[in-house]
Enzyme design. Structure first.
Site, PDB file in Angstrom:
ATOM      1  N   ARG A  60       0.822  -1.210   0.000  1.00  0.00           N
ATOM      2  CA  ARG A  60       0.000   0.000   0.000  1.00  0.00           C
ATOM      3  C   ARG A  60       0.856   1.261   0.000  1.00  0.00           C
ATOM      4  NH1 ARG A  60      -4.675  -2.243   4.094  1.00  0.00           N
ATOM      5  NH2 ARG A  60      -6.132  -2.887   2.463  1.00  0.00           N
ATOM      6  N   LYS A 225     -16.728 -15.985   4.904  1.00  0.00           N
ATOM      7  CA  LYS A 225     -18.165 -15.945   5.150  1.00  0.00           C
ATOM      8  C   LYS A 225     -18.977 -15.585   3.912  1.00  0.00           C
ATOM      9  CE  LYS A 225     -17.805 -14.694  10.050  1.00  0.00           C
ATOM     10  NZ  LYS A 225     -18.197 -13.701  11.079  1.00  0.00           N
ATOM     11  N   GLY A 399     -12.716  -4.224   0.463  1.00  0.00           N
ATOM     12  CA  GLY A 399     -14.086  -3.818   0.744  1.00  0.00           C
ATOM     13  C   GLY A 399     -14.596  -2.795  -0.242  1.00  0.00           C
TER      14      GLY A 399
END
Length: 418
Positions: A60, A225, A399
């Site tokens: 990053r 998940k 995300g």
């Protein structure tokens, strides 16, 4: 959508101007043994800090370099700010950005001054001391409650303080654009604002995926998940040609097919949802045909490969098996566009990394436009030593990339629109 870019700002001239750059420097830090006595952050050893902490993945930091270099070469006084981790709105040494100042300086090839706070005396002094082409890094934004506050007034007050430090604003923190935080959403309303090189590239790539990607379009989803990926599955299912599902989330799908999954990760409340998705998918969804099942969640656990519909009752799946890798690779080889988000197994443990490695290598070999959706997928690419340049694009925001593909409005992108 009309967004001004860094090139627009550079064309106006930035020499001698204070330019705020919101970066995403939320890098993983590892504690190391052995003392390091040099307390000058700008001259700390590669990835190291005076407190014996090292940066385990500087991807990053490297991602924001093109924007910072363009600004410094044009003579701007560059003020970088970022978050790191999830401190509770107050200073916490374990989340200090001091290690990043050292590594950033090394990568830029120039000293980077470090402010001990974000909007206090140290920050103001660091900014005032900048000369043309120099860079200062401020302390963790999330040490201030106003950064993440849901109260508009509290968040706005912090944004006022941040904005006072600069004369222009550049957002190059794609990994944070899905957050309605002061530094992402409110500061650009207070200053002339543009998208940095990284944010612009991310939006261009994801727009290509969300629009009319070249077909066949194959999406590979992993991670733990189903609930985390449900919205993107719903959004992508009508658009993709094939959806390959691995990782911990596959076991809820296997359960929905009526299979025994042993003690594998399972979201019981999502079984019916998965059953419905499979029914609506019209054969687009592919699940593992074999898995690596272990007797414990541990790097040295006894394990073997079993059929996905025959997982022993006292074992848990920690990776997809070789037949699954081969089957997924066959589909990927036909693709012209591939989006991958989420590892196929617990890649951090060598015994359970083969599935992620095999699928990733198949993506690198595809004659296709390939996108890695940030997060754990990007971490896996680096941890497994894969050639980053063999992918078309590696996102810095897991995300954020998922929410973009879901069709959500991203606060940080909306704030840049004119």
């Amino acid at each position: 959508m009309s967004i001004r870019t860094l090139d627009d700002l550079l064309a106006e001239g930035v020499s001698g101007r204070r330019v705020l750059v919101r970066a995403d420097l939320n890098v993983p830090l590892d504690k190391q043994t052995g003392a390091i006595t040099d307390h000058d952050s700008a001259s700390a050893p590669a990835g190291g800090t005076p407190d014996g902490v090292r940066i385990s993945d500087d991807g990053r930091i490297r991602a924001v370099l093109p924007t910072l270099q363009a600004l410094t070469e044009a003579g701007a006084k560059v003020v970088v700010f970022s978050h790191l981790g999830r401190p509770k709105g107050a200073p916490d040494p374990q989340y200090s950005l001091r290690p990043v100042a050292g590594r950033l300086g090394e990568l830029l090839g120039a000293s980077v001054s470090f402010a001990e706070d974000t909007v206090g005396d140290s920050a103001r002094s660091a900014v005032e001391a900048l000369t043309d082409g120099q860079v200062a890094l401020l302390e963790n934004l999330r040490f201030n409650k106003g950064e993440t506050s849901k109260d508009d007034a509290e968040r706005g007050a912090f944004a006022d303080q941040l904005a006072a430090l600069g004369e222009a604003y550049v957002d190059d923190a794609f990994g944070a654009v899905h957050r309605k935080h002061a530094s992402v959403h409110d500061v650009p309303a207070r200053l002339p604002h543009v998208a940095g090189r990284l944010v612009l590239r991310e939006v261009e790539v994801l727009s290509r995926l969300a629009g009319d990607p070249e077909r066949p379009y194959v999406v590979v989803l992993g991670g733990s998940k189903v609930s985390d990926k449900l919205a993107v599955i719903e959004a992508l299912l009508p658009k993709v040609d094939r959806l390959l599902i691995g990782g911990g989330m596959c076991f809820t799908f296997l359960k929905a097919q009526g299979h025994e999954v042993g003690t594998s990760l399972l979201e019981e409340e999502m079984v019916d949802t998965c059953r419905d998705l499979l029914a609506r998918a019209d054969g687009k969804i592919a699940l593992p045909v074999d898995v690596v099942a272990a007797d414990a969640f541990a790097p040295d656990a006894a394990h073997d490969t079993v059929r996905a519909d025959a997982i022993p009752s006292k074992r848990l799946g920690l990776d997809v098996g070789p037949q699954t890798v081969a089957a997924f690779a066959e589909v990927i080889a036909t693709a012209r566009t591939v989006f991958w988000n989420g590892p196929m197994g617990v890649f951090e443990m060598p015994a359970f990394a083969a599935g992620t490695r095999g699928v990733a290598e198949a993506i690198t070999k595809a004659d296709a436009f390939t996108v890695v959706g940030g997060g754990d997928s990007a971490a896996a690419v680096r941890a497994l030593g894969l050639d980053e340049s063999s992918f078309g694009h590696i996102s810095t925001g897991g995300g954020a990339s998922l929410e973009y593909l879901e069709g959500k409005t991203l606060p940080g992108i909306a704030a840049l629109e004119d």
